[in-house]
Design an enzyme around this catalytic site. Sequence first.
Site, short mmCIF file in Angstrom:
data_model
loop_
_atom_site.label_atom_id
_atom_site.label_comp_id
_atom_site.label_asym_id
_atom_site.label_seq_id
_atom_site.Cartn_x
_atom_site.Cartn_y
_atom_site.Cartn_z
N LYS A 5 -12.45 47.40 14.73
CA LYS A 5 -11.63 48.58 14.37
C LYS A 5 -11.16 48.78 13.34
CE LYS A 5 -7.83 50.02 18.00
NZ LYS A 5 -9.19 51.33 18.07
N1 PMP Z 1 -13.89 51.67 21.87
C1 PMP Z 1 -13.32 52.27 20.75
C2 PMP Z 1 -14.16 52.99 20.35
C3 PMP Z 1 -11.59 51.59 20.78
O1 PMP Z 1 -10.87 52.89 20.19
C4 PMP Z 1 -10.87 51.11 22.02
C5 PMP Z 1 -9.26 51.17 21.82
N2 PMP Z 1 -8.54 49.61 21.00
C6 PMP Z 1 -11.74 50.94 23.08
C7 PMP Z 1 -13.14 51.03 22.67
C8 PMP Z 1 -11.09 49.55 23.67
O2 PMP Z 1 -10.64 48.43 22.93
P1 PMP Z 1 -8.98 47.50 23.63
O3 PMP Z 1 -9.77 47.51 25.11
O4 PMP Z 1 -8.94 46.71 23.15
O5 PMP Z 1 -7.87 48.72 23.26
#
Ligand code: PMP
Length: 296
Positions: free
Chosen positions: A154
Site C-alpha cells: 500500500k
Molecule cells: N484495494 C485497494 C487498491 C485499496 O486501496 C484498498 C483499501 N486499502 C483495498 C483494496 C481494500 O483493502 P482493505 O480491506 O485492507 O482496506
Amino acid sequence: MNYYNSNTVVYLNGEFVKANEANTDLYGQSLHYGFAAFEGIRAYKTHNATRIFKAREHYERLKRSCDLTGIPFNWDIDDLIKQTYRLLELNNLKDAYIRPLVFSEPQMTLIAPEKTSIMLCAWEWGAYLGDRQLKVCISSFERPNPKSTKIEAKISGNYVNSILATTDAKNRGFDEALLLDANGFVAEAPGANIFIEKNGKLYTPTKGNILPGITRATIIELCRVLDIEVIEKEITLDFLKSADGAFLCGTAAEVVGIHTVDETVFRQRWRDSIGATLQRAYKNLVLEKVNYEVII
Ligand code: PMP
C-alpha cells in the site's frame, strides 16, 4: 470536508503535536515521487468500548509494504497500536478513520531513503462510497502491472492510478471505477476489492494483481463461518456481467453492493443477495454485536 481543526492532535515520530503546528520537509521523495507507505484503519464505537478493527493486521501490512519497497520501518507494532488508541482519546474520537503514513527523510535522489518518519492522524468519516448500491464503470485505466510496481504494497505512488480511475468514473457520471489487470481480468476498484455472486457462490480475483485487502480476508473468513463457498480465480468481464450480483469491500467502503457495471444491471435484488447477508455480518463483527464460533 475538514480533516482537522485547531484542537486536532497528530502523532509524529513519538510525540503528539497539534496538527496545525506539525510540519515536514518539502525536499522529500514522498512528496515528490510518491515514495511512502500508508494504511487506512477504522475504529468503531462498540458497546464494549472504542475498538480499532484489525489494528495488528493493518500495522503488519504497513510494515510489509515498507519491507517490499525498501522503506525503513523501525517501529514496534504493539507501541503503534497503543499510540493509536491514545490518538483517538486525545482527539475525542470514537468512530474514526485512522491514517498512518511512513514517509522519507529529506532526500531528492532515486535511491530508497535511509531514514523515515511516521505520522498517525484520524478523523470522523462515514462509509467512503456511501450506503446505497453503486453504479460502476469499467475503467479505461488498468491496475498497475505487478512487474512495474509492488502491487501488494500500500504505497502512495500506486494511488495515482486510483485517483485517475475514480476521477474519470465520476466525470463519466458513475459512482466508482472498476479496473482490470494487465491481462484483462477483473482486478479491483481504486480503493476496494470485489466479490461476485453467481448461483449461490462467491468469486473474487486471486492475489497477484490486487491489494490483498484486510476486509477481503475478513469476508472470506465470514463466509467460512456462514458456510458460503468462496472461489478465488481469474475473473473475466463476461463472467462479471453474467453474474447475479457483486459487491465491493474495504476498510473505508465497508461492504457496498454494486447495482450496475457499465450498462449491465444485476438481476438479483440486493436485499436477497449473499452480499447483503455479509454486509450485515460485517457490521455486526466490527461492532462486536455477535459472538462467532471462531475468532476472526
Ligand atoms: N484495494 C485497494 C487498491 C485499496 O486501496 C484498498 C483499501 N486499502 C483495498 C483494496 C481494500 O483493502 P482493505 O480491506 O485492507 O482496506
